[in-house]
Design a protein around this motif. Structure first.
Motif, mmCIF file in Angstrom:
data_model
loop_
_atom_site.group_PDB
_atom_site.id
_atom_site.type_symbol
_atom_site.label_atom_id
_atom_site.label_comp_id
_atom_site.label_asym_id
_atom_site.label_seq_id
_atom_site.Cartn_x
_atom_site.Cartn_y
_atom_site.Cartn_z
ATOM 1 N N LYS A 1 0.832 -1.207 0.000
ATOM 2 C CA LYS A 1 0.000 0.000 0.000
ATOM 3 C C LYS A 1 0.865 1.255 0.000
ATOM 4 C CE LYS A 1 -3.779 2.211 2.580
ATOM 5 N NZ LYS A 1 -4.675 2.092 3.760
ATOM 6 N N GLU A 2 1.932 1.252 0.807
ATOM 7 C CA GLU A 2 2.829 2.412 0.871
ATOM 8 C C GLU A 2 3.539 2.632 -0.468
ATOM 9 O OE1 GLU A 2 5.529 1.917 4.116
ATOM 10 O OE2 GLU A 2 3.978 2.040 5.651
ATOM 11 N N MET A 3 3.873 1.534 -1.134
ATOM 12 C CA MET A 3 4.554 1.633 -2.435
ATOM 13 C C MET A 3 3.639 2.280 -3.472
ATOM 14 S SD MET A 3 7.476 0.864 -3.826
ATOM 15 C CE MET A 3 8.278 0.501 -5.392
ATOM 16 N N LYS A 4 2.393 1.866 -3.541
ATOM 17 C CA LYS A 4 1.438 2.456 -4.484
ATOM 18 C C LYS A 4 1.287 3.952 -4.223
ATOM 19 C CE LYS A 4 -2.458 0.539 -5.499
ATOM 20 N NZ LYS A 4 -3.773 -0.136 -5.390
ATOM 21 N N THR A 5 1.146 4.304 -2.945
ATOM 22 C CA THR A 5 0.981 5.717 -2.577
ATOM 23 C C THR A 5 2.196 6.525 -3.001
ATOM 24 O OG1 THR A 5 -0.422 5.103 -0.702
ATOM 25 C CG2 THR A 5 0.597 7.291 -0.643
ATOM 26 N N ALA A 6 3.399 5.977 -2.750
ATOM 27 C CA ALA A 6 4.633 6.689 -3.079
ATOM 28 C C ALA A 6 4.768 6.905 -4.582
ATOM 29 C CB ALA A 6 5.835 5.900 -2.549
ATOM 30 N N VAL A 7 4.481 5.875 -5.366
ATOM 31 C CA VAL A 7 4.610 5.983 -6.823
ATOM 32 C C VAL A 7 3.620 7.006 -7.383
ATOM 33 C CG1 VAL A 7 4.307 4.743 -9.005
ATOM 34 C CG2 VAL A 7 5.567 3.679 -7.131
ATOM 35 N N LYS A 8 2.378 6.973 -6.910
ATOM 36 C CA LYS A 8 1.376 7.938 -7.370
ATOM 37 C C LYS A 8 1.813 9.368 -7.059
ATOM 38 C CE LYS A 8 -2.666 4.886 -6.953
ATOM 39 N NZ LYS A 8 -3.919 4.614 -6.202
ATOM 40 N N LYS A 9 2.358 9.568 -5.861
ATOM 41 C CA LYS A 9 2.800 10.906 -5.456
ATOM 42 C C LYS A 9 3.974 11.364 -6.314
ATOM 43 C CE LYS A 9 4.049 13.556 -1.312
ATOM 44 N NZ LYS A 9 5.303 14.171 -1.781
ATOM 45 N N LEU A 10 4.945 10.481 -6.531
ATOM 46 C CA LEU A 10 6.107 10.851 -7.341
ATOM 47 C C LEU A 10 5.710 11.139 -8.782
ATOM 48 C CD1 LEU A 10 8.734 8.273 -5.994
ATOM 49 C CD2 LEU A 10 8.677 10.739 -5.570
ATOM 50 N N ARG A 11 4.777 10.378 -9.311
ATOM 51 C CA ARG A 11 4.293 10.653 -10.677
ATOM 52 C C ARG A 11 3.659 12.027 -10.758
ATOM 53 N NH1 ARG A 11 1.530 4.708 -11.888
ATOM 54 N NH2 ARG A 11 3.335 3.736 -12.900
ATOM 55 N N SER A 12 2.894 12.372 -9.754
ATOM 56 C CA SER A 12 2.224 13.684 -9.747
ATOM 57 C C SER A 12 3.223 14.827 -9.638
ATOM 58 C CB SER A 12 1.219 13.761 -8.586
ATOM 59 O OG SER A 12 1.888 13.832 -7.343
ATOM 60 N N GLU A 13 4.436 14.502 -9.118
ATOM 61 C CA GLU A 13 5.479 15.524 -8.964
ATOM 62 C C GLU A 13 6.448 15.534 -10.141
ATOM 63 O OE1 GLU A 13 7.205 14.553 -5.215
ATOM 64 O OE2 GLU A 13 5.508 15.310 -4.049
ATOM 65 N N GLY A 14 6.168 14.708 -11.165
ATOM 66 C CA GLY A 14 6.969 14.761 -12.384
ATOM 67 C C GLY A 14 7.923 13.613 -12.619
ATOM 68 N N ALA A 15 7.875 12.560 -11.800
ATOM 69 C CA ALA A 15 8.792 11.435 -11.980
ATOM 70 C C ALA A 15 8.497 10.680 -13.272
ATOM 71 C CB ALA A 15 8.702 10.486 -10.790
ATOM 72 N N LYS A 16 9.543 10.450 -14.060
ATOM 73 C CA LYS A 16 9.433 9.680 -15.305
ATOM 74 C C LYS A 16 10.228 8.377 -15.228
ATOM 75 C CE LYS A 16 7.106 13.053 -17.166
ATOM 76 N NZ LYS A 16 5.630 12.923 -17.351
ATOM 77 N N SER A 17 11.000 8.225 -14.165
ATOM 78 C CA SER A 17 11.770 6.998 -13.930
ATOM 79 C C SER A 17 11.980 6.865 -12.424
ATOM 80 C CB SER A 17 13.114 7.046 -14.663
ATOM 81 O OG SER A 17 13.885 8.151 -14.223
ATOM 82 N N PHE A 18 12.404 5.647 -11.991
ATOM 83 C CA PHE A 18 12.522 5.401 -10.552
ATOM 84 C C PHE A 18 13.828 4.691 -10.205
ATOM 85 C CE2 PHE A 18 7.896 5.287 -11.368
ATOM 86 C CZ PHE A 18 7.515 6.349 -10.544
ATOM 87 N N ILE A 19 14.355 5.052 -9.040
ATOM 88 C CA ILE A 19 15.425 4.291 -8.398
ATOM 89 C C ILE A 19 14.825 3.680 -7.142
ATOM 90 C CG2 ILE A 19 17.604 4.431 -7.120
ATOM 91 C CD1 ILE A 19 18.474 6.618 -9.055
ATOM 92 N N VAL A 20 14.848 2.348 -7.047
ATOM 93 C CA VAL A 20 14.321 1.661 -5.873
ATOM 94 C C VAL A 20 15.505 1.148 -5.049
ATOM 95 C CG1 VAL A 20 12.816 -0.145 -4.986
ATOM 96 C CG2 VAL A 20 12.259 0.989 -7.153
ATOM 97 N N ASP A 21 15.605 1.607 -3.826
ATOM 98 C CA ASP A 21 16.748 1.318 -2.958
ATOM 99 C C ASP A 21 16.365 0.266 -1.924
ATOM 100 O OD1 ASP A 21 18.983 1.355 -1.360
ATOM 101 O OD2 ASP A 21 19.064 3.532 -1.135
#
Length: 478
Positions: free
Chosen positions: A225-245
């Motif tokens: 659930k936290e992952m979905k929320t984080a991805v949606k938020k980052l997309r809304s802020e302009g993320a076009k790619s991701f680094i998963v640590d």
């Protein structure tokens, strides 16, 4: 039955034990049926495997002829422990009394302790990984550190759960650990705290605002659930790619690793396989059932290190081998076995390794780990031992701690001379120069205040020189 499976899944993982216990999901019912069948057959026929007559003879002889009375329960527990010990498997264990209790304090809620997952290794307790943001992490503990003693008591012969009981305690209290790192032993005092339960932290990378950085600290109940929320938020802020640590991620629940891996894979692609002793492996694939239809199709890079274990390795291998996403960092921990727990009527528990888990390509990474696509490591000073800050060192002293502190001074921009453990006049001048920059009294001595300040400054410098992250970002520019 479904409710029972879920309950066991939540109970099995424990941050300071072996989190791959969560792999019981999917094979637990089969194991329970086989066990019940064996017990019923034995009771009906009265037959036992060859050699049990000898075991019974030894038991009867001790019970009747030993020079003093011995507890029958103690004899039985000793026989059971002897069989399990003969396996040479750190993840198979017989738990009685308090050891068999509370395996349910971590994945689904807060607990108080230091926040480090451990395993049994070579008769001692070894750290698999400290949890990000935990007291253990802040104290400088690292993957593969061996805990030699807890509050002065040797860990030799302790079970994992016995060690857990000694390490855990109320928030604000201290636990003193003697740590072996490589060839060096050192003491560290860790202040217990409430271990953070938020498992996903995310932000936009400032210097590359189209890149979203996501850190997964563990795989526990809220992670999907936290992952979905984080991805949606980052997309809304302009993320076009991701680094998963997932560096320093000790693992967690298998179902969470499956769900999150499925997000990054096309439906039908393999996430992992579970290989029992006989028969074909059970294959887990990406699907809408796993991820609810939520997909992440943006370019992704995964950061791993030697603290990435079990569920973190499942996730990393799935993205690398099925989605062809690159891995950046250092070789992962290498935890590739599956455990099951059986409860007995006397409240004891038997934990046994029942299967291997394999990567999508069929690789068994146990004790080998995942090899990154691009190798990138922290500077050497990131691996310096923690120095006990209760002593004061001055010119003329010779000590291995002084050698460590000389290396730390060099990393902090000073010139103490050769790092040989001898507190030379040049080292004294370097200490004075550091004390001046740190706004400390310029005594030239390595006193507790100076040592503490140095180690905090070194930790900050390590975080500011994240070589693996920089390499990952550089790759994403291409």
């Amino acid at each position: 039955m479904a409710q029972k499976k879920r309950k066991r899944q939540v109970r099995l993982p424990i941050f300071i034990s072996s989190v791959v216990l969560a792999f019981v999901v999917g094979v637990f019912g089969t194991v329970i049926l086989l066990t019940a069948h064996f017990n019923a057959q034995t009771a009906a026929t009265g037959s036992y495997p060859a050699g049990f007559e000898k075991l019974n003879a030894v038991y009867q002889t001790i019970d009747q002829n030993y020079y003093k009375k011995v507890s029958k329960k103690k004899l039985m527990n000793g026989a059971i422990n002897g069989m399990i010990s003969s396996l040479g498997d750190p993840y198979s264990e017989y738990l009685t009394g308090s050891d068999a209790g509370d395996l349910n304090n971590t994945i689904s809620g807060n607990f108080e302790g230091i926040g480090a997952e451990v395993q049994k290794a070579g008769g001692r307790i070894q750290i698999i990984s400290p949890i990000a943001g935990s007291p253990a992490k802040k104290a400088g503990l690292r993957a593969n550190d061996v805990i030699m003693s807890i509050n002065g008591d040797s860990t030799s012969g302790l079970t994992v759960n016995q060690a857990v009981a000694k390490i855990r305690g109320k928030k604000g209290t201290d636990v003193k650990l003697t740590i072996k790192r490589g060839d060096h032993n050192f003491n560290v005092t860790v202040k217990r705290d409430v271990i953070p339960v938020k498992t996903v932290n995310a932000h936009i990378v400032k210097k590359q605002p189209t890149v979203g950085y996501i850190q997964i600290t563990t795989f526990s109940n809220p992670t999907f659930k936290e992952m979905k929320t984080a991805v949606k938020k980052l997309r809304s802020e302009g993320a076009k790619s991701f680094i998963v640590d997932v560096r320093g991620n000790p693992g967690g629940l298998m179902d969470q690793a499956l769900k999150i891996s499925s997000m990054f894979l096309k439906n039908g692609q393999t996430i992992m396989k579970v290989q029992p002793r006989t028969g074909q492996p059970e294959v887990y694939k990406a699907s809408k059932k796993q991820d609810g239809g939520f997909k992440i199709t943006e370019p992704t890079t995964v950061l791993i290190d030697d603290g990435s274990a079990s569920a973190a390795e499942i996730f990393s291998a799935a993205l690398n081998q099925s989605a062809h996403d690159p891995l950046v960092g250092t070789k992962s921990f290498g935890k590739g076995t599956v455990q099951n727990v059986t409860n007995f009527k006397d409240k004891s528990e038997f934990k046994i390794t029942i299967a291997k888990w394999l990567t999508p390509n069929g690789d068994w990474i146990n004790k080998k780990g995942l090899t990154p696509t691009t190798k990138a490591d922290y500077p050497s000073y990131a691996y310096l031992p923690v120095v006990n800050g209760k002593k004061t060192y001055q010119q003329g002293d010779v000590n291995t701690n002084i050698k460590t502190l000389q290396k730390a001074l060099t990393a902090l921009g000073q010139n103490p001379g050769e790092a040989n453990g001898y507190f030379s006049p040049q080292t004294e001048q370097a200490v004075k120069a550091y004390q001046a920059t740190a706004k400390l009294p310029q005594t030239g001595k390595l006193d507790p205040a100076t040592i503490d300040k140095m180690q905090v400054a070194l930790t900050q410098k390590i975080s500011q020189n994240d070589v693996p992250l920089e390499k990952a970002l550089a790759q994403m520019k291409k």
